[in-house]
Enzyme design. Structure first.
Site, PDB file in Angstrom:
ATOM      1  N   GLY A  60       6.618 -20.736   9.960  1.00  0.00           N
ATOM      2  CA  GLY A  60       7.898 -20.033   9.889  1.00  0.00           C
ATOM      3  C   GLY A  60       9.050 -21.019   9.910  1.00  0.00           C
ATOM      4  CB  CYS A  87       3.034 -24.767  10.697  1.00  0.00           C
ATOM      5  SG  CYS A  87       4.484 -25.813  10.544  1.00  0.00           S
ATOM      6  CE1 TYR A  88       9.018 -20.781  15.291  1.00  0.00           C
ATOM      7  CE2 TYR A  88       7.348 -19.082  15.608  1.00  0.00           C
ATOM      8  CZ  TYR A  88       8.585 -19.609  15.902  1.00  0.00           C
ATOM      9  OH  TYR A  88       9.398 -18.979  16.823  1.00  0.00           O
ATOM     10  CG  HIS A 182       1.116 -25.551   6.011  1.00  0.00           C
ATOM     11  ND1 HIS A 182       1.532 -24.284   6.335  1.00  0.00           N
ATOM     12  CD2 HIS A 182       2.047 -26.386   6.532  1.00  0.00           C
ATOM     13  CE1 HIS A 182       2.673 -24.334   7.009  1.00  0.00           C
ATOM     14  NE2 HIS A 182       3.003 -25.604   7.144  1.00  0.00           N
ATOM     15  CD  GLU A 184      -1.006 -22.286   4.786  1.00  0.00           C
ATOM     16  OE1 GLU A 184      -1.916 -22.842   5.435  1.00  0.00           O
ATOM     17  OE2 GLU A 184       0.162 -22.202   5.193  1.00  0.00           O
ATOM     18  CB  SER A 236       5.343  -1.394 -18.913  1.00  0.00           C
ATOM     19  OG  SER A 236       4.481  -2.319 -18.260  1.00  0.00           O
ATOM     20  N   GLY A 237       2.480  -1.754 -20.599  1.00  0.00           N
ATOM     21  CA  GLY A 237       1.714  -2.779 -21.321  1.00  0.00           C
ATOM     22  C   GLY A 237       1.577  -4.053 -20.497  1.00  0.00           C
ATOM     23  N   GLY A 238       2.279  -4.135 -19.362  1.00  0.00           N
ATOM     24  CA  GLY A 238       2.098  -5.267 -18.449  1.00  0.00           C
ATOM     25  C   GLY A 238       0.790  -5.101 -17.683  1.00  0.00           C
ATOM     26  CG  ASP A 240       1.297  -5.382 -11.868  1.00  0.00           C
ATOM     27  OD1 ASP A 240       0.311  -6.143 -11.890  1.00  0.00           O
ATOM     28  OD2 ASP A 240       2.412  -5.735 -11.441  1.00  0.00           O
ATOM     29  CB  SER A 241       1.787  -0.136 -15.879  1.00  0.00           C
ATOM     30  OG  SER A 241       1.927  -0.797 -17.111  1.00  0.00           O
ATOM     31  CB  SER A 242      -2.502  -2.591 -18.448  1.00  0.00           C
ATOM     32  OG  SER A 242      -1.370  -2.753 -19.260  1.00  0.00           O
ATOM     33  CE  LYS A 383       1.430  -9.729 -12.319  1.00  0.00           C
ATOM     34  NZ  LYS A 383       2.355  -8.597 -12.347  1.00  0.00           N
TER      35      LYS A 383
END
Ligand code: XMP
Length: 527
Positions: A60, A87-88, A182, A184, A236-238, A240-242, A383
């Site tokens: 943080g 870390c924090y 870190h 990650e 929309s064709g993107g 996420d919506s696809s 994503k």
């Protein structure tokens, strides 16, 4: 088919505001275990109800030395599950358990090496390098100003650096671990293995978060929830919506109707592509709305980017609403919300800080107007996970590999007033850029690439005549989460080809410039 519970094992991440918190979550899920990010100040009851197998405290921006700085809920150290502070998160754990933290004489940012002093299950199977003094070392990523100066009872030192006496500490009896570096971040060697050791060997989670099982689970959940009702979705064709569309189609078949709105601000031949993939190939019910004129009419004379976004959002809602009303008997409105959107809105509720730099276009106004229940099938996925689900669902690579495209489309890539002529120019320029990047095998390595229309006239000499024509800016960025981004160092010869093609093939362009600004402070889009 036996359906596995994909949430059976789970890790809780308490977020102290680090830029890397989402990365921690993505790494845990890469290991094959579900995890959830919650703000550091959630109440104990929520933690007990979530019933995690382990907890990670993120980094943080604050200093634990400041008395009013955030602390982890005390209960997490008493419920008998492993805790890993990064870390924090390490520093607050140390303070809360009786150790001390000081402001470091030398701040450490970037790559460094930890020297291993003791062994621990957290570093099981990690392959160390050996330094000239015969000591075991590991390359890690640091980013801190404060550091631990004494450790609480029950802890032992596992590793240190030249500047940091306590780079890794452990209380093996209680399964508490503190990491000043870190794991990650990919710059930490074998960081993913350290996270895997924590999640699988220490928290004793089993892998159940895997695409095939997630798909089966989501489809079953959608069937149970929707039953015989009907659903409408804005496609929309993107990505996420696809993916949302295909998941719903697999769950409820033709009880799903998709509305695709052509607002005149889309990529070249976008409508044809969407219709051919989703209607012809996947056999989805699609209503294609040609609304270009309405959007351009509403945008006439508007120069301010935020106003453009609002106008586009509101025309979209009106058009969608009108079309949806024509459908009978719809009970659900599906949306392609993903986990990053949820985290951002949850965090802003807690911190009170809403990102108002740009009001991102979404269809948040729809449900209120339409009196429909909302269903968000992919709201727990990042994503990269949505992409994996898409692969599992057999979706074409062309859709899954697409760069993000903003809701207001080309309108925020034309500085000032939007005109049809400018959109046409941008569409051609974008298509040249994408074609060349694909030839160079670079499209998939970049996070977002597009062109921007600059409504200024610059001189060019073509043949024997002087012309004053428009300027196009090329923007190509690499980014992990789009919160920060670096401009991409594209090869000069590729830039030359792109520039030549744009100037020669598109009428009205005199000049191509390359945007070499990083985010922050420059945003990815120009408006
Ligand atoms: P910025 O420009 O804020 O962009 O650095 C970060 C990411 O967000 C996208 N973006 C938008 N997406 N509506 C959207 O749906 C918008 O108004 C909008 N503005 C920016 C941008 O393309 C990038 O991926």
């Amino acid at each position: 088919m036996i359906l596995k519970n994909i949430y059976e094992y789970r890790i809780l991440i308490l977020d102290f505001g680090s830029q890397y918190t989402k990365l921690i979550a993505r790494r845990i899920r890469e290991v094959g275990v579900y995890c959830k990010i919650l703000p550091w100040n959630i109440n104990e009851k929520k933690i007990i109800t979530f019933n995690p197998n382990g907890i990670i405290l993120s980094g943080g921006p604050e200093s634990t030395i400041n008395l009013n700085s955030p602390r982890a809920p005390d209960c997490i150290f008493n419920i008998g599950i492993p805790v890993m502070g990064i870390c924090y998160g390490m520093q607050t754990m140390v303070l809360q358990l009786g150790g001390t933290v000081v402001s470091a004489k030398k701040r450490e940012f970037g790559s460094t090496q930890i020297e291993i002093i003791n062994s621990t299950p957290l570093m099981h199977n990690i392959k160390y390098d050996i330094n000239p003094y015969g000591k075991e070392i590991l390359g890690v990523w640091m980013s801190h100003g404060d550091q631990v100066s004494s450790i609480p009872d029950g802890f032992v030192l596992i590793a240190k650096t030249n500047n940091c006496s306590f780079a890794l500490i452990a209380n093996e009896k209680k399964h508490f671990y503190g990491l000043q570096f870190h794991p990650e971040v990919t710059h930490t060697n074998q960081g993913i293995d350290i996270i895997k050791n924590f999640v699988i060997n220490i928290c004793l989670c089993k892998k159940s978060w895997i695409p095939k099982q997630i798909v089966q689970h989501l489809i079953k959940q959608l069937k149970d929830k929707i039953g015989h009702c009907r659903v409408v979705l804005g496609l929309s064709g993107g990505i996420d919506s696809s993916v949302t569309a295909i998941l719903l189609h697999r769950a409820i078949g033709n009880k799903l109707t998709c509305i695709f709105i052509d607002n005149g601000l889309l990529h070249l031949k976008e409508t044809e592509k969407v219709i051919s993939i989703f209607k012809t190939h996947f056999n989805l019910n699609i209503i294609h709305v040609k609304a270009e004129e309405r959007f351009f009419d509403a945008l006439t004379g508007i120069k301010d980017p935020e106003k453009k976004r609002k106008v586009i959002g509101s025309v979209f809602i009106d058009v969608f609403n009108e079309e949806a009303k024509k459908l009978n008997n719809i009970q659900w409105l599906a949306q392609g919300t993903i986990y990053s959107d949820i985290i951002e809105s949850e965090m802003s509720l807690i911190t009170g800080k809403l990102n108002v730099i740009k009001s991102h276009h979404n269809v948040g106004g729809l449900p209120k107007k339409m009196d429909l229940s909302i269903i968000e099938p992919i709201k727990k996925l990042f994503k990269d996970e949505v992409r994996k689900i898409g692969i599992e669902l057999g979706m074409p690579y062309e859709i899954l590999s697409r760069h993000p495209f903003p809701g207001p489309g080309l309108a925020i890539r034309i500085l000032g007033e939007v005109k049809k002529e400018y959109c046409g120019i941008l569409r051609q320029a974008d298509s040249i850029v994408i074609e060349e990047l694909r030839k160079y095998n670079l499209y998939d390595k970049l996070s977002q690439v597009f062109t921007v229309f600059l409504p200024i006239r610059s001189v060019s000499v073509m043949g024997d005549s002087r012309k004053y024509d428009w300027v196009i800016s090329l923007r190509a960025v690499e980014s992990i989460d789009f919160m920060t981004a670096d401009w991409a160092h594209l090869p000069y010869n590729l830039l030359a080809i792109i520039s030549n093609r744009i100037i020669n093939e598109i009428k009205g362009i005199s000049r191509v410039v390359y945007d070499i600004s990083s985010k922050p402070p420059a945003t990815i889009e120009w408006e």
